[in-house]
Design a protein around this motif. Structure first.
Motif, PDB file in Angstrom:
ATOM      1  N   ILE A 137     -16.795 -15.984  -3.565  1.00 58.54           N
ATOM      2  CA  ILE A 137     -17.104 -14.300  -3.517  1.00 58.54           C
ATOM      3  C   ILE A 137     -16.688 -13.585  -4.595  1.00 58.54           C
ATOM      4  N   LEU A 138     -17.399 -12.853  -5.515  1.00 57.84           N
ATOM      5  CA  LEU A 138     -17.216 -12.037  -6.647  1.00 57.84           C
ATOM      6  C   LEU A 138     -17.298 -10.868  -6.602  1.00 57.84           C
ATOM      7  N   ILE A 139     -15.829 -10.120  -6.792  1.00 54.43           N
ATOM      8  CA  ILE A 139     -16.511  -8.117  -6.876  1.00 54.43           C
ATOM      9  C   ILE A 139     -16.242  -7.488  -8.349  1.00 54.43           C
ATOM     10  N   GLN A 140     -17.463  -7.116  -8.008  1.00 55.99           N
ATOM     11  CA  GLN A 140     -17.208  -7.249  -9.754  1.00 55.99           C
ATOM     12  C   GLN A 140     -16.524  -5.562  -9.796  1.00 55.99           C
ATOM     13  N   ARG A 143     -23.731  -2.063 -31.188  1.00 55.44           N
ATOM     14  CA  ARG A 143     -23.471  -3.675 -32.173  1.00 55.44           C
ATOM     15  C   ARG A 143     -22.616  -4.499 -31.061  1.00 55.44           C
ATOM     16  N   LEU A 144     -22.068  -5.298 -30.187  1.00 54.30           N
ATOM     17  CA  LEU A 144     -20.900  -5.787 -29.964  1.00 54.30           C
ATOM     18  C   LEU A 144     -20.185  -6.526 -31.243  1.00 54.30           C
ATOM     19  N   VAL A 145     -18.850  -6.044 -30.439  1.00 54.35           N
ATOM     20  CA  VAL A 145     -17.944  -7.113 -31.483  1.00 54.35           C
ATOM     21  C   VAL A 145     -16.740  -6.996 -30.711  1.00 54.35           C
ATOM     22  N   PRO A 156     -21.049 -11.720 -30.077  1.00 53.68           N
ATOM     23  CA  PRO A 156     -21.752 -12.495 -28.296  1.00 53.68           C
ATOM     24  C   PRO A 156     -21.329 -14.271 -28.859  1.00 53.68           C
ATOM     25  N   GLY A 157     -21.917 -14.464 -27.781  1.00 50.74           N
ATOM     26  CA  GLY A 157     -21.404 -16.030 -28.605  1.00 50.74           C
ATOM     27  C   GLY A 157     -20.876 -17.239 -28.268  1.00 50.74           C
ATOM     28  N   GLY A 158     -19.326 -16.655 -27.733  1.00 49.25           N
ATOM     29  CA  GLY A 158     -18.714 -17.516 -27.891  1.00 49.25           C
ATOM     30  C   GLY A 158     -17.557 -17.471 -26.143  1.00 49.25           C
TER      31      GLY A 158
END
Ligand SMILES: Nc1nc(=O)c2c([nH]1)NC[C@@H]1CN(c3ccc(C(=O)N[C@@H](CCC(=O)O)C(=O)O)cc3)C=[N+]21
Length: 296
Positions: A95-98, A244-246, A265-267
């Motif tokens: 169960i995951l509650i976001q 962008r994402l940093v 991203p990607g890590g």
């Protein structure tokens, strides 16, 4: 010198592949697939994207995905009743509650209502306690994913100096516990730490989880350090009009000094999702006394 870039996307894909293989074996033995229930309250755009990628990863691993999308004005009582039903549902292993939940709901109360043995997020206080004393339970997916990247990069971690920047219950504290269990010498740094750059300069392993865009600079690092960047910060649009994402680490300056660094991203992000799938399989396996490879 240029740091190796730690490929979280590829490591996560390989882990998900192994999990999918174990899911086939589990299905053959027990006639059903492991199931993950994900509960989203409200329509926060970032949360909606994360929930979608979790559902997709669950199905790709051959597992069952149960998505519960509730309106933003859902009452606490209603949410607690849903948790009770999921706790009792034999098809649900995880169960995951976001998070975050809307402000009118007491998140601690909801998370504590989850059956600790279905708490694949590892957020229940019983699982935090199990980790602290070395009992089997569930470890939060982000720190577990970080540990897998560190083990793949460095092998045995014992005796290394590790600095965790950030003391949250969902990343910093469990990360520190995991590194301690690996026999690292662990420092937890935070917003009140005096001379943070000097503390970080002593680290063979740096895990940055503070939520401050590009805070950790290259000249804070010990040459050859392994740097794991947990931050996901969306930066406002620049000339090109695109955001962008940093991470929490200034990648450009850090990658000149570090021995290895995980990108954003990607890590860590893809590893978080792979570990969620992993924990769901582990939950199903424990429930049925089904054995899994030690290192999964
Ligand atoms: N109960 C709960 N459990 C969670 O594990 C949880 C949560 N609530 N609330 C939100 C955070 C955030 N989170 C991420 C998972 C994957 C990526 C991920 O895969 N990121 C990609 C990029 C994503 C993008 O482009 O936006 C990457 O880093 O490469 C990011 C963030 C899980 N969380």
């Amino acid at each position: 010198m240029t740091a190796r870039v730690i490929d979280g996307k590829a490591t996560a894909a390989a882990l998900r592949e192994r999990i999918a293989g174990e899911v086939v074996r589990f299905r053959d033995a027990h006639g059903r697939a492991p199931g993950l229930a994900v509960v989203l309250v409200g329509d926060d755009p970032a949360s909606t994207v994360y929930v979608r990628s979790k559902g997709k990863a669950t199905l790709e691993a051959g597992m069952e995905s149960f998505e519960h999308k509730l309106p933003a004005d859902t009452g606490e009582k209603e949410l607690l009743e849903l948790v009770d039903r999921l706790n009792d549902d034999p098809a649900v292993d995880g169960i995951l509650i976001q998070l975050p939940l809307p402000r009118h709901i007491d998140a601690d109360k909801v998370l504590t209502r989850i059956d600790p043995d279905k708490d694949v997020d590892g957020f229940h206080p019983l699982n935090a306690g199990r980790l602290a004393v070395g009992l089997d339970g569930f470890v939060a997916c982000t720190p577990l994913g970080c540990l897998k990247l560190l083990r793949a990069e460095r092998g045995d971690l014992s005796g290394l100096n590790a600095v965790v920047i950030g003391r949250s219950n969902i990343v910093g504290k469990p990360m520190a516990q995991l590194l301690l269990a690996e026999s690292c010498t662990v420092t937890i740094a935070h917003s009140r730490t005096h001379d943070l750059p000097a503390v970080v300069r002593g680290a063979d392993i740096v895990v940055a989880a503070v939520g401050r865009p590009e805070m950790v600079k290259g000249d804070w690092l010990k040459p050859d350090a392994t740097v794991i960047d947990v931050g996901i910060n969306r930066i406002e649009a620049e000339e090109d009009g695109k955001g962008r994402l940093v991470g929490d680490v200034d990648f450009a300056s850090a990658s000149v000094v570090a021995g290895a660094i995980s990108p954003v991203p990607g890590g860590v992000g893809p590893m978080t999702i792979a570990c969620l799938i992993r924990n769901t399989l582990v939950s199903a396996a424990r429930r049925h006394g089904f054995s899994l490879p030690e290192d999964l």
